[in-house]
Design an enzyme around this catalytic site. Structure first.
Site, PDB file in Angstrom:
ATOM      1  N   SER A  50     -29.394  27.982  29.132  1.00  0.00           N
ATOM      2  CA  SER A  50     -29.128  26.702  28.483  1.00  0.00           C
ATOM      3  C   SER A  50     -30.074  26.466  27.299  1.00  0.00           C
ATOM      4  O   SER A  50     -30.059  27.239  26.348  1.00  0.00           O
ATOM      5  CB  SER A  50     -29.186  25.581  29.522  1.00  0.00           C
ATOM      6  OG  SER A  50     -28.574  24.438  29.011  1.00  0.00           O
ATOM      7  N   ASP A  67     -17.924  25.002  31.627  1.00  0.00           N
ATOM      8  CA  ASP A  67     -19.257  24.419  31.424  1.00  0.00           C
ATOM      9  C   ASP A  67     -19.097  23.104  30.652  1.00  0.00           C
ATOM     10  O   ASP A  67     -18.683  23.108  29.496  1.00  0.00           O
ATOM     11  CB  ASP A  67     -20.106  25.423  30.626  1.00  0.00           C
ATOM     12  CG  ASP A  67     -21.563  24.997  30.459  1.00  0.00           C
ATOM     13  OD1 ASP A  67     -21.855  23.794  30.578  1.00  0.00           O
ATOM     14  OD2 ASP A  67     -22.388  25.878  30.182  1.00  0.00           O
ATOM     15  N   HIS A 102     -21.875  25.404  34.300  1.00  0.00           N
ATOM     16  CA  HIS A 102     -23.111  25.639  33.543  1.00  0.00           C
ATOM     17  C   HIS A 102     -24.150  26.453  34.319  1.00  0.00           C
ATOM     18  O   HIS A 102     -25.016  27.072  33.728  1.00  0.00           O
ATOM     19  CB  HIS A 102     -23.701  24.276  33.167  1.00  0.00           C
ATOM     20  CG  HIS A 102     -24.870  24.312  32.237  1.00  0.00           C
ATOM     21  ND1 HIS A 102     -24.822  24.933  31.011  1.00  0.00           N
ATOM     22  CD2 HIS A 102     -26.129  23.796  32.351  1.00  0.00           C
ATOM     23  CE1 HIS A 102     -26.002  24.789  30.407  1.00  0.00           C
ATOM     24  NE2 HIS A 102     -26.813  24.113  31.198  1.00  0.00           N
TER      25      HIS A 102
END
Ligand code: 9J3
Length: 277
Positions: A146, A192, A224
């Protein structure tokens, strides 16, 4: 045929081998296995011991008979700690890499701060750590989840000498990676909603130079956090990418090119096969 070679120096198998190659010839089974052929140990690096880096863990192969290993630093995402990416430690180290998973200085650090911390971690690893003599300082990579994945892209711009990057469900506010020179495998997750691939992973991939060795692996129906726990497909592609570009190990090219077709696990795959460097 042999007669035509008479008098010529025939290279031995050893002389022909890539000096960065580590471990036996890979098979589909070996790249999908829960662990690789190398025994590993870990070193906990406490908070405060490395300038510019929070606490971390170094996973390393114990074998010293084959020379040094390439290394990769891995950063977690927003609000996460190294627990989020810890499964890569043993998984990758047992395949023949020194792996350094890090916390971040604050859990709220944005991607560029994570980039600086990834690079500071690599500097510590190669210059000061207890395993510095086991690491080839010219063969380094970065990964991250991320905002850590955005950090791995940012780190690639800051340090083009890196050999490989693997952003995992990456998030970053910039999409311009057109000057990136580091072979990059972006792993995205189809469902996601935190770092939607249409706003992050896909445009990031698209903005990487067309001439770059790059790939985009999209995990079908995944969210995610798909990259945060052991996953055979993610491991197989991550191992192959690091081997192919950190170790120049073309034995792993077979797992990258020709590219996989979409299936129950992979919703999409893009690449620049065949790989060049
Ligand atoms: O690192 C991440 O999981 C990024 C997620 C995110 O949307 O942060 C917004 C501030």
């Amino acid at each position: 045929m042999i007669a035509t070679l008479a008098g010529a120096a025939v290279p031995s198998a050893a002389a022909a081998a890539n000096p960065y190659e580590r471990g036996p010839a890979p098979t589909r089974q070996s790249v999908e296995a829960p662990r690789g052929p190398f025994a590993t140990k870990t070193i906990a690096v406490p908070a405060g011991s490395v300038p510019g880096v929070a606490a971390g863990t170094i996973y390393y192969p114990t074998d010293t008979s084959q020379g040094t290993f390439g290394a990769v630093a891995i950063a977690p995402g927003f609000t996460e700690g190294q627990w989020a990416i810890s499964w890569y430690g043993e998984r990758l180290a047992s395949q023949g890499f020194v792996v350094y998973t890090i916390d971040t200085l604050t859990p709220l650090d944005f991607p560029d701060a994570r980039a600086d911390q990834l690079l500071a971690a690599l500097d510590y690893l190669t210059k000061s750590s207890a395993v510095k003599d086991r690491v080839d300082a010219t063969r380094l990579g970065v990964m991250g989840h991320s905002m850590g994945g955005g950090g791995s892209l940012s780190a690639s711009l800051k340090r083009p000498q890196l050999q490989a990057a693997i952003p995992l469900a990456p998030w970053h506010l910039t999409q311009d990676w057109s000057s990136d020179q580091v072979p990059t495998l972006i792993i995205g997750a189809e469902s996601d909603f935190i770092a939607p691939v249409g706003a992050h992973a896909e445009p990031f991939y698209g903005k990487l130079p067309a001439s770059l060795d790059k790939a985009y692996l999209e995990m079908k129906g995944a969210d995610h956090f798909v990259t945060n726990s052991p996953n055979t497909v993610i491991a197989k592609f991550a191992i192959s990418w690091l081997k192919r570009f950190i170790d120049n190990d073309t034995r792993y090219e077979q797992f990258l090119c020709p590219p996989p077709k979409p299936d129950n696990t992979i919703s999409e795959y893009r690449d620049t096969c065949p790989h060049s460097s």
